[in-house]
Design an enzyme around this catalytic site. Structure first.
Site, PDB file in Angstrom:
ATOM      1  N   ARG A 284      -4.420   8.681   9.513  1.00 31.87           N
ATOM      2  CA  ARG A 284      -4.937   8.922  10.863  1.00 31.87           C
ATOM      3  C   ARG A 284      -6.247   9.696  10.851  1.00 31.87           C
ATOM      4  NH1 ARG A 284       0.598   8.911  11.083  1.00 31.87           N
ATOM      5  NH2 ARG A 284       0.649  11.111  10.568  1.00 31.87           N
TER       6      ARG A 284
ATOM      7  N   GLU B 172       7.552  18.541   0.426  1.00 31.48           N
ATOM      8  CA  GLU B 172       8.836  19.228   0.527  1.00 31.48           C
ATOM      9  C   GLU B 172       9.823  18.708  -0.513  1.00 31.48           C
ATOM     10  OE1 GLU B 172      12.088  20.431   3.955  1.00 31.48           O
ATOM     11  OE2 GLU B 172      10.342  19.241   4.489  1.00 31.48           O
TER      12      GLU B 172
END
Length: 184
Positions: free
Chosen positions: A67, A104
């Site tokens: 994006r 993560e």
């Protein structure tokens, strides 16, 4: 009734999708900002007006996959400077430099063409959102490997509770964001 600030106007056009992509996640969807031509123009103008200032004006805009490409390309066009994409590994056809960063659960790698910037170029690094800051930090390292200076990181949304913006600022990278969703 007072007029909305640019930040509040943009916030009203960011959709929150609960429990996506996983339970408990409040996904901040920026696509409504892009769909309405008036809102999209307000968004782009918020960045362009800032970076038209001589002290902040970049030589190049670098956008983070994916994006950041949408924002970065339009901002670069409006500023009349070049645009370079920082892509996920394996997507660029020419000689690249790469940087791996931790997620993560695992890691990811981004790449940049070796001729994307020149030593001394002042680069604005842009993405849609700052969460943990890993992607922006990796993009910065790539640009610096090629001798460029990242003058500022920019994003539409900051999720400060995830610690990325604090981590980036602590590393010495100035940040400019338009909307934060603290405590959500």
């Amino acid at each position: 009734m007072q007029p909305l600030s640019v930040n509040e106007y943009l916030r009203q056009h960011i959709r929150t999708v609960p429990d996506w992509p996983a339970p408990g996640v409040q996904f901040r969807d920026i696509t409504p900002l892009l769909q309405d031509p008036k809102v999209f123009r307000v968004l782009i103008d918020a960045f362009v007006h800032r970076y038209m200032d001589k002290a902040l004006r970049p030589d190049v805009v670098a956008g983070l996959d994916a994006r950041g490409f949408i924002l970065g390309a339009v901002v670069a066009y409006e500023l009349n400077v070049g645009f370079v994409p920082i892509r996920k590994k394996g997507k660029l056809p020419f000689t690249t430099v790469e940087e791996t960063y931790e997620l993560e659960y695992g890691s990811a790698t981004v790449e940049l063409h070796t001729d994307a910037v020149k030593p001394g170029d002042r680069v604005l690094l842009i993405d849609d959102l700052i969460a943990t800051g890993g992607t922006m930090m990796a993009g910065r390292k790539l640009l610096e490997k090629l001798g460029a200076t990242v003058t500022e990181g920019a994003a539409i949304v900051d999720l400060p509770e995830l610690g990325g913006s604090a981590r980036l600022r602590e590393s010495g990278l100035p940040l400019y964001t338009l909307v934060d969703f603290a405590g959500h």
